[in-house]
Write a protein that holds these residues in place. Sequence first.
Motif, PDB file in Angstrom:
ATOM      1  N   SER A 157       0.838  -1.194   0.000  1.00  0.00           N
ATOM      2  CA  SER A 157       0.000   0.000   0.000  1.00  0.00           C
ATOM      3  C   SER A 157       0.871   1.242   0.000  1.00  0.00           C
ATOM      4  N   VAL A 158       0.253   2.394  -0.200  1.00  0.00           N
ATOM      5  CA  VAL A 158       0.981   3.653  -0.134  1.00  0.00           C
ATOM      6  C   VAL A 158       1.555   3.848   1.260  1.00  0.00           C
ATOM      7  N   PHE A 190       4.370  12.256   2.192  1.00  0.00           N
ATOM      8  CA  PHE A 190       4.938  11.425   1.136  1.00  0.00           C
ATOM      9  C   PHE A 190       4.129  11.548  -0.153  1.00  0.00           C
ATOM     10  N   GLY A 191       2.791  11.536  -0.029  1.00  0.00           N
ATOM     11  CA  GLY A 191       1.953  11.642  -1.213  1.00  0.00           C
ATOM     12  C   GLY A 191       2.170  12.939  -1.957  1.00  0.00           C
ATOM     13  N   LYS A 192       2.298  14.050  -1.233  1.00  0.00           N
ATOM     14  CA  LYS A 192       2.534  15.344  -1.872  1.00  0.00           C
ATOM     15  C   LYS A 192       3.908  15.384  -2.525  1.00  0.00           C
ATOM     16  N   MET A 236       6.882  13.198  -9.399  1.00  0.00           N
ATOM     17  CA  MET A 236       6.575  12.253 -10.475  1.00  0.00           C
ATOM     18  C   MET A 236       5.381  12.668 -11.326  1.00  0.00           C
ATOM     19  N   GLY A 237       4.599  13.651 -10.863  1.00  0.00           N
ATOM     20  CA  GLY A 237       3.486  14.126 -11.666  1.00  0.00           C
ATOM     21  C   GLY A 237       2.220  13.311 -11.533  1.00  0.00           C
ATOM     22  N   GLU A 238       2.209  12.324 -10.653  1.00  0.00           N
ATOM     23  CA  GLU A 238       1.010  11.529 -10.386  1.00  0.00           C
ATOM     24  C   GLU A 238       1.091  10.986  -8.971  1.00  0.00           C
ATOM     25  N   SER A 239      -0.027  10.514  -8.471  1.00  0.00           N
ATOM     26  CA  SER A 239      -0.070  10.013  -7.102  1.00  0.00           C
ATOM     27  C   SER A 239       0.690   8.693  -6.999  1.00  0.00           C
ATOM     28  N   PRO A 240       1.098   8.320  -5.770  1.00  0.00           N
ATOM     29  CA  PRO A 240       1.739   7.006  -5.610  1.00  0.00           C
ATOM     30  C   PRO A 240       0.836   5.861  -6.062  1.00  0.00           C
ATOM     31  N   GLN A 241      -0.474   5.988  -5.816  1.00  0.00           N
ATOM     32  CA  GLN A 241      -1.403   4.942  -6.237  1.00  0.00           C
ATOM     33  C   GLN A 241      -1.379   4.764  -7.749  1.00  0.00           C
TER      34      GLN A 241
END
Length: 290
Positions: free
Chosen positions: A199-200, A214-216, A222-227
Amino acid sequence: MATAFGPDAGNKLIFHVFQDERFVDLNLYQYGWERTEPLHSYGPHRRNHYLFHYIIAGYGKLYVGEHVYPVGPGEGFLILPGQTTTYASDEVDPWEYTWIEFDGLRVRESLTLAGLGAAKPIYTPATRAGGEKLRECMLQIVQDGEASPIRQIGRGFLFLDQLVESSAARQHQSQRRLRDFYMKEALSFIEQNYQRDVSVEDIAAFCGLNRSYFGKLFRDTMGESPQAFLLHYRMAQAAQFLKETTQPVSTISTMVGYANPLHFSRAFKSVYGISPRAYRQTHFTHPAGV
């Protein structure tokens, strides 16, 4: 064999499509060179990948929404995935340009380092020599268009490196060291654990960060969410397994971290637009190592 350019060679357009999709960090889709006619235009069109043009000679304009960007010799322009754009050559002195369409998990970071993005799509070289070296990097890919995929991907990385090195808007990496460290840790964790039900929260904990921060940090880099990144990484691996092995879809589902084959099929279709079985029918080559 190298391809000659220009009117003396009797050509106005050279175009190649890159056929190999196994590369995740960087992949090429098509590349070419063209001496355009006056008022030649393309668009409005929406791209699925990054597209970069380097202007060898002549003038023209890039249209992005309400913005108009004049682009001349020694400059370039970047089109982002999802953008609807039009570009057109000058009526009197039209463009001669070379281009590369590309994408990959490491691409956004390089473009950010080059200072290029939605708010700044125009490339300007810091020095004339740097711009000329970028042009030669791109033309080498085009001239040797039938080279092996690994060689062309290697040249693709040299192109990205020169794009960063030569850009007048280049950002210095020293300001990004801590963020880069966390991202390398996160990417390493994903590469080694995507087969498991991670999981994230697991990735953030591995990096020693809280989930929100971390998500921000991940999205900004990377230009997209970790998910979304994890989904795309898993599906890219699944696509390679479908193309190069005879493993059942249910087995491949488990190999990329999905215990439920139905959930895997839905995820795969959300990325590639077709089911895993349909993808295999149109892309299957042969088992790896055979």
